[in-house]
Design a protein around this motif. Structure first.
Motif, PDB file in Angstrom:
ATOM      1  N   LEU A  85     -24.944  65.541  -2.485  1.00 35.90           N
ATOM      2  CA  LEU A  85     -26.302  65.494  -3.022  1.00 35.90           C
ATOM      3  C   LEU A  85     -27.163  66.599  -2.426  1.00 35.90           C
ATOM      4  CD1 LEU A  85     -28.320  64.007  -4.820  1.00 35.90           C
ATOM      5  CD2 LEU A  85     -28.802  62.473  -2.902  1.00 35.90           C
ATOM      6  N   THR A  86     -27.054  66.798  -1.111  1.00 37.86           N
ATOM      7  CA  THR A  86     -27.830  67.852  -0.451  1.00 37.86           C
ATOM      8  C   THR A  86     -27.416  69.230  -0.957  1.00 37.86           C
ATOM      9  OG1 THR A  86     -28.023  66.473   1.527  1.00 37.86           O
ATOM     10  CG2 THR A  86     -28.477  68.815   1.778  1.00 37.86           C
ATOM     11  N   PHE A  87     -26.102  69.432  -1.163  1.00 38.09           N
ATOM     12  CA  PHE A  87     -25.617  70.727  -1.665  1.00 38.09           C
ATOM     13  C   PHE A  87     -26.156  71.001  -3.062  1.00 38.09           C
ATOM     14  CE2 PHE A  87     -22.448  73.079  -4.150  1.00 38.09           C
ATOM     15  CZ  PHE A  87     -22.394  74.259  -3.428  1.00 38.09           C
ATOM     16  N   VAL A  88     -26.127  69.988  -3.932  1.00 38.94           N
ATOM     17  CA  VAL A  88     -26.600  70.178  -5.308  1.00 38.94           C
ATOM     18  C   VAL A  88     -28.088  70.533  -5.308  1.00 38.94           C
ATOM     19  CG1 VAL A  88     -27.029  69.018  -7.503  1.00 38.94           C
ATOM     20  CG2 VAL A  88     -24.838  68.715  -6.338  1.00 38.94           C
ATOM     21  N   VAL A  89     -28.880  69.777  -4.541  1.00 36.65           N
ATOM     22  CA  VAL A  89     -30.318  70.053  -4.486  1.00 36.65           C
ATOM     23  C   VAL A  89     -30.568  71.429  -3.872  1.00 36.65           C
ATOM     24  CG1 VAL A  89     -32.523  69.291  -3.527  1.00 36.65           C
ATOM     25  CG2 VAL A  89     -30.903  67.609  -4.392  1.00 36.65           C
ATOM     26  N   GLY A  90     -29.793  71.798  -2.853  1.00 34.36           N
ATOM     27  CA  GLY A  90     -29.944  73.117  -2.242  1.00 34.36           C
ATOM     28  C   GLY A  90     -29.656  74.244  -3.217  1.00 34.36           C
TER      29      GLY A  90
END
Length: 217
Positions: free
Chosen positions: A4-9
């Protein structure tokens, strides 16, 4: 959490890049790309030409895009981080709980408590400063030349020296203070969970089976 953090980043990086090229901040980058654009170069050729540029010149042209992406990322990732901050604790507390339910439970538990948790983490500023310092020590052989400092040893010896220093500093920090920090977080999680009603229908599926519910042979 990492996915999730990677996608938002990645979304933040793309938004920052689009805004970068729509503003006058892209003037230096467009100056570098203009000769290639007039020659009809393909995107692959432009990328190769940019990668061939000196790192200092490329960073000077790209830093506004990086700054925009960092600002947008902070605005989106920090609230997201504190929403799912307790997901790991829920999974450790209830091993049968799914990751999605754990993140939803964390979001509900952290509602109106994000600022309190932020203040709790600020109390451990010295610990996180130590984490940053020990991490930088690993790359001391690269950082010192940027500061104009030259060590009287070979590059391999400098790499080994700073790797050992970083490992020792990280081990000492974790050995001395990690248990204290994590215990404080666990106690704070336990208190928040007791104060916040969660999802009974979802939590029920994560509870271990009673003896009457055990499958019969």
């Amino acid at each position: 959490k990492l996915v999730l953090t990677f996608v938002v980043g990645m979304v933040c990086v793309n938004i920052g890049s689009v805004l970068f090229y729509m503003t006058p901040m892209a003037a230096n980058m467009l100056t570098l790309l203009e000769p290639l654009m007039t020659e009809g170069a393909t995107p692959e050729q432009m990328q190769q030409a940019l990668m061939a540029l000196p790192t200092e010149q490329l960073m000077r042209a790209m830093w506004p895009a990086l700054a925009l992406s960092a600002v947008i990322g902070a605005a989106l990732l920090i609230p997201l981080f504190y929403r799912i901050r307790l997901a790991d604790f829920f999974v450790m507390d209830e091993p049968r709980m799914s990751a999605i339910v754990a993140m939803l439970a964390s979001s509900r538990c952290m509602r109106r408590n994000r600022l309190k948790w932020f203040r709790l983490e600020l109390g451990f500023w010295w610990y996180y400063l130590g984490v940053v310092v020990s991490s930088v020590l690993y790359y001391g052989d690269l950082v010192l030349p940027l500061l104009g400092v030259t060590l009287p040893m070979s590059s391999d010896a400098a790499w080994l020296l700073f790797y050992v220093l970083g490992a020792v500093a990280q081990f000492a920090l974790e050995w001395q203070f990690c248990a204290r920090v994590q215990t404080t977080y666990a106690l704070a999680y336990d208190r928040l969970r007791q104060q916040t009603p969660l999802f009974p229908e979802q939590m029920q599926s994560s509870q271990p089976m009673n003896e009457d519910e055990q499958p019969q042979d």
